[in-house]
Design a protein around this motif. Structure first.
Motif, PDB file in Angstrom:
ATOM      1  N   TRP A  67       0.815  -1.196   0.000  1.00 25.82           N
ATOM      2  CA  TRP A  67       0.000   0.000   0.000  1.00 25.82           C
ATOM      3  C   TRP A  67       0.865   1.269   0.000  1.00 25.82           C
ATOM      4  O   TRP A  67       1.756   1.391  -0.829  1.00 25.82           O
ATOM      5  CB  TRP A  67      -1.003  -0.032   1.160  1.00 25.82           C
ATOM      6  CG  TRP A  67      -1.951  -1.200   1.095  1.00 25.82           C
ATOM      7  CD1 TRP A  67      -1.909  -2.342   1.856  1.00 25.82           C
ATOM      8  CD2 TRP A  67      -3.048  -1.381   0.189  1.00 25.82           C
ATOM      9  NE1 TRP A  67      -2.916  -3.211   1.490  1.00 25.82           N
ATOM     10  CE2 TRP A  67      -3.638  -2.656   0.476  1.00 25.82           C
ATOM     11  CE3 TRP A  67      -3.614  -0.605  -0.818  1.00 25.82           C
ATOM     12  CZ2 TRP A  67      -4.734  -3.158  -0.220  1.00 25.82           C
ATOM     13  CZ3 TRP A  67      -4.719  -1.095  -1.498  1.00 25.82           C
ATOM     14  CH2 TRP A  67      -5.258  -2.352  -1.188  1.00 25.82           C
ATOM     15  N   SER A  68       0.653   2.189   0.934  1.00 27.46           N
ATOM     16  CA  SER A  68       1.308   3.496   0.832  1.00 27.46           C
ATOM     17  C   SER A  68       2.785   3.512   1.203  1.00 27.46           C
ATOM     18  O   SER A  68       3.440   4.541   1.035  1.00 27.46           O
ATOM     19  CB  SER A  68       0.557   4.539   1.663  1.00 27.46           C
ATOM     20  OG  SER A  68      -0.661   4.859   1.040  1.00 27.46           O
ATOM     21  N   SER A  69       3.328   2.402   1.673  1.00 30.25           N
ATOM     22  CA  SER A  69       4.784   2.340   1.775  1.00 30.25           C
ATOM     23  C   SER A  69       5.406   2.455   0.385  1.00 30.25           C
ATOM     24  O   SER A  69       6.582   2.801   0.248  1.00 30.25           O
ATOM     25  CB  SER A  69       5.227   1.051   2.460  1.00 30.25           C
ATOM     26  OG  SER A  69       4.882   1.066   3.829  1.00 30.25           O
ATOM     27  N   THR A  70       4.602   2.190  -0.650  1.00 31.49           N
ATOM     28  CA  THR A  70       5.009   2.435  -2.032  1.00 31.49           C
ATOM     29  C   THR A  70       5.471   3.868  -2.217  1.00 31.49           C
ATOM     30  O   THR A  70       6.402   4.156  -2.987  1.00 31.49           O
ATOM     31  CB  THR A  70       3.826   2.151  -2.977  1.00 31.49           C
ATOM     32  OG1 THR A  70       3.347   0.828  -2.765  1.00 31.49           O
ATOM     33  CG2 THR A  70       4.212   2.331  -4.428  1.00 31.49           C
ATOM     34  N   LYS A  71       4.812   4.802  -1.527  1.00 25.50           N
ATOM     35  CA  LYS A  71       5.122   6.219  -1.702  1.00 25.50           C
ATOM     36  C   LYS A  71       6.570   6.550  -1.349  1.00 25.50           C
ATOM     37  O   LYS A  71       7.134   7.515  -1.874  1.00 25.50           O
ATOM     38  CB  LYS A  71       4.173   7.072  -0.853  1.00 25.50           C
ATOM     39  CG  LYS A  71       2.711   7.043  -1.295  1.00 25.50           C
ATOM     40  CD  LYS A  71       1.849   7.894  -0.368  1.00 25.50           C
ATOM     41  CE  LYS A  71       0.413   8.054  -0.878  1.00 25.50           C
ATOM     42  NZ  LYS A  71      -0.379   6.826  -0.702  1.00 25.50           N
ATOM     43  N   THR A  72       7.179   5.783  -0.440  1.00 24.99           N
ATOM     44  CA  THR A  72       8.572   6.076  -0.083  1.00 24.99           C
ATOM     45  C   THR A  72       9.496   5.813  -1.261  1.00 24.99           C
ATOM     46  O   THR A  72      10.477   6.536  -1.458  1.00 24.99           O
ATOM     47  CB  THR A  72       9.018   5.235   1.130  1.00 24.99           C
ATOM     48  OG1 THR A  72       9.022   3.846   0.799  1.00 24.99           O
ATOM     49  CG2 THR A  72       8.117   5.478   2.334  1.00 24.99           C
ATOM     50  N   VAL A  73       9.190   4.799  -2.056  1.00 24.91           N
ATOM     51  CA  VAL A  73      10.020   4.491  -3.226  1.00 24.91           C
ATOM     52  C   VAL A  73       9.731   5.472  -4.350  1.00 24.91           C
ATOM     53  O   VAL A  73      10.642   5.894  -5.073  1.00 24.91           O
ATOM     54  CB  VAL A  73       9.797   3.034  -3.665  1.00 24.91           C
ATOM     55  CG1 VAL A  73      10.668   2.699  -4.870  1.00 24.91           C
ATOM     56  CG2 VAL A  73      10.107   2.080  -2.516  1.00 24.91           C
ATOM     57  N   THR A  74       8.477   5.861  -4.505  1.00 31.44           N
ATOM     58  CA  THR A  74       8.147   6.902  -5.484  1.00 31.44           C
ATOM     59  C   THR A  74       8.879   8.191  -5.146  1.00 31.44           C
ATOM     60  O   THR A  74       9.422   8.866  -6.030  1.00 31.44           O
ATOM     61  CB  THR A  74       6.628   7.135  -5.512  1.00 31.44           C
ATOM     62  OG1 THR A  74       5.973   5.908  -5.878  1.00 31.44           O
ATOM     63  CG2 THR A  74       6.246   8.222  -6.495  1.00 31.44           C
ATOM     64  N   ALA A  75       8.923   8.535  -3.866  1.00 27.69           N
ATOM     65  CA  ALA A  75       9.665   9.730  -3.444  1.00 27.69           C
ATOM     66  C   ALA A  75      11.148   9.572  -3.754  1.00 27.69           C
ATOM     67  O   ALA A  75      11.794  10.517  -4.228  1.00 27.69           O
ATOM     68  CB  ALA A  75       9.459   9.968  -1.951  1.00 27.69           C
ATOM     69  N   ALA A  76      11.706   8.391  -3.496  1.00 26.24           N
ATOM     70  CA  ALA A  76      13.118   8.150  -3.799  1.00 26.24           C
ATOM     71  C   ALA A  76      13.386   8.336  -5.289  1.00 26.24           C
ATOM     72  O   ALA A  76      14.426   8.904  -5.687  1.00 26.24           O
ATOM     73  CB  ALA A  76      13.513   6.747  -3.360  1.00 26.24           C
ATOM     74  N   ALA A  77      12.457   7.886  -6.124  1.00 24.65           N
ATOM     75  CA  ALA A  77      12.616   8.044  -7.568  1.00 24.65           C
ATOM     76  C   ALA A  77      12.638   9.519  -7.966  1.00 24.65           C
ATOM     77  O   ALA A  77      13.441   9.933  -8.816  1.00 24.65           O
ATOM     78  CB  ALA A  77      11.493   7.311  -8.296  1.00 24.65           C
TER      79      ALA A  77
END
Length: 392
Positions: A67-77
């Motif tokens: 779920w929204s832990s995905t957002k941490t990788v999107t932010a890293a990108a």
């Protein structure tokens, strides 16, 4: 009986024992936990079952929708794209996506979307699951609507829709490359990190289907016309969608990342350790990581309803949110979590990265009762060790 597998430093016995206790009493069905300190995995454990029927053991390479832990990788990108001059976090979204500049959105910056302060925390009209899973379509449905509050003045958690505008910006800024491919080739592959938006079909046998959280209390009500209501009710998410083919095939940069605790940790430790002697990845410069800690908001979030201090791409320690997250370190730290309990914490002060993923979802929007207790145990042990000799 399911037993904890993997390796754990004796200093973290209390964490391993608590995890075993949660498996024993069925609070936890299946999960994995990784703690890295200055480049060393001091905890890399997993246990339980990958299915509700308890016929398939959780393995080291079991992946799950976080779920929204995905957002941490999107932010890293986006941090990496900023570092490589593909985009600039202070640029307007409309610089790359002119159609977005309608109805008062021309001044919304990329960092506003990453920090949940854009004023566009959801879709004005209805959106189907098929549209949500198709990044260009989901983005196009945001073009005509107006912000729900003055951009940059407050946070309102972009629960499901954060990934759509970011995917569209990246695709246009990069000349057609998808954010999904950029993460796969420029982040996951060089870091040997088991992470992907959705999951390629050959990996489906490794997926632990999610078990939905308990229903909200009978007296729970949300005003459908409020910012929170419009954000969380459209689409009205049934956790079981994460177990469908269309979800696994989509690019939903806010919520459909699939990973292990170790995979997520290998990405987030590149943030924790950037510029230190322990930084083997050398993916980010310290200047890039400093972007995270530029405060964008500090107050009661319009959707979540509790004090949260947002930097760029992450919640950051201190400020008015300190009491909300007293189980986390309050030195230089950034974190975020996923619906049901998955968690990622970067403690830059101590060089510690903690990640946790699981299939049995708990209640609440920020962590669950297990992940919060895992955090409490980890930082209690760290502080106790600091009080002894400063070494683990």
């Amino acid at each position: 009986m399911a037993t904890v597998e993997g390796q754990s430093d004796p200093a973290f016995k209390a964490l391993k024992d608590f995890f075993q206790e949660k498996l024993n009493d069925d609070s936890e069905l299946g999960a994995s936990i990784t703690v890295n300190i200055n480049g060393k995995d001091v905890v890399d454990i997993w246990g339980g079952y990958a299915d509700e029927e308890k016929t398939k053991k959780w393995q080291a390479d079991t992946i799950v929708n976080v779920w929204s832990s995905t957002k941490t990788v999107t932010a890293a990108a986006f941090l990496l794209a900023h570092q490589r001059n593909i985009i600039n976090l202070d640029d307007p979204v409309a610089k790359y996506w002119p159609e977005f500049a309608q109805n008062g959105k021309e001044k919304i910056l990329i960092r506003h979307v990453l920090s949940h302060t854009s004023g566009v925390s959801g879709w004005e009209g209805g959106i189907t699951l098929e549209e949500l899973c198709d990044a260009p379509t989901a983005a196009a449905k945001l073009e005509a609507q107006a912000p729900w509050w003055e951009p940059g003045t407050a946070s309102g958690y972009h629960a499901t829709n954060q990934g759509a505008p970011l995917s569209e910006v990246f695709r246009r800024a990069s000349g057609g490359q998808t954010l999904k491919d950029f993460i796969a080739n420029e982040i996951a592959k060089p870091l040997n990190a088991n992470f992907q938006y959705g999951a390629i079909e050959s990996d489906w046998p490794r997926i632990a289907p999610v078990i939905p959280p308990p229903p909200p209390a009978a007296d729970f009500k949300i005003d459908p016309d409020s910012v929170a209501g419009k954000t969380f009710i459209n689409p009205s998410m049934n956790a079981l969608v994460a177990n469908t083919d269309i979800w696994r095939q989509g690019e939903i940069g806010a919520v459909n990342g699939h990973t292990t605790a170790l995979g997520l940790n290998r990405i987030l430790r590149a943030i924790t350790l950037a510029g230190t002697p322990h930084d083997e990845a050398k993916l980010f410069t310290p200047e890039t990581i400093s972007q995270i800690f530029r405060e964008q908001s500090d107050g009661v979030d319009l959707c979540i309803g509790m004090p949260i201090r947002f930097g760029i791409g992450f919640s950051i320690g201190g400020g008015g949110s300190a009491k909300s997250f007293d189980y986390l370190p309050q030195e230089k730290m950034c974190f975020w979590n996923g619906w049901g309990g998955s968690f990622g914490v970067c403690d830059l002060h101590r060089g510690v990265t903690f990640t946790y993923v699981m299939n049995k979802m708990g209640g609440g929007l920020i962590g669950n009762e297990r992940s919060i207790e895992y955090c409490r145990i980890i930082w209690r042990l760290l502080r106790e060790q600091e009080g002894k000799d400063g070494q683990l």
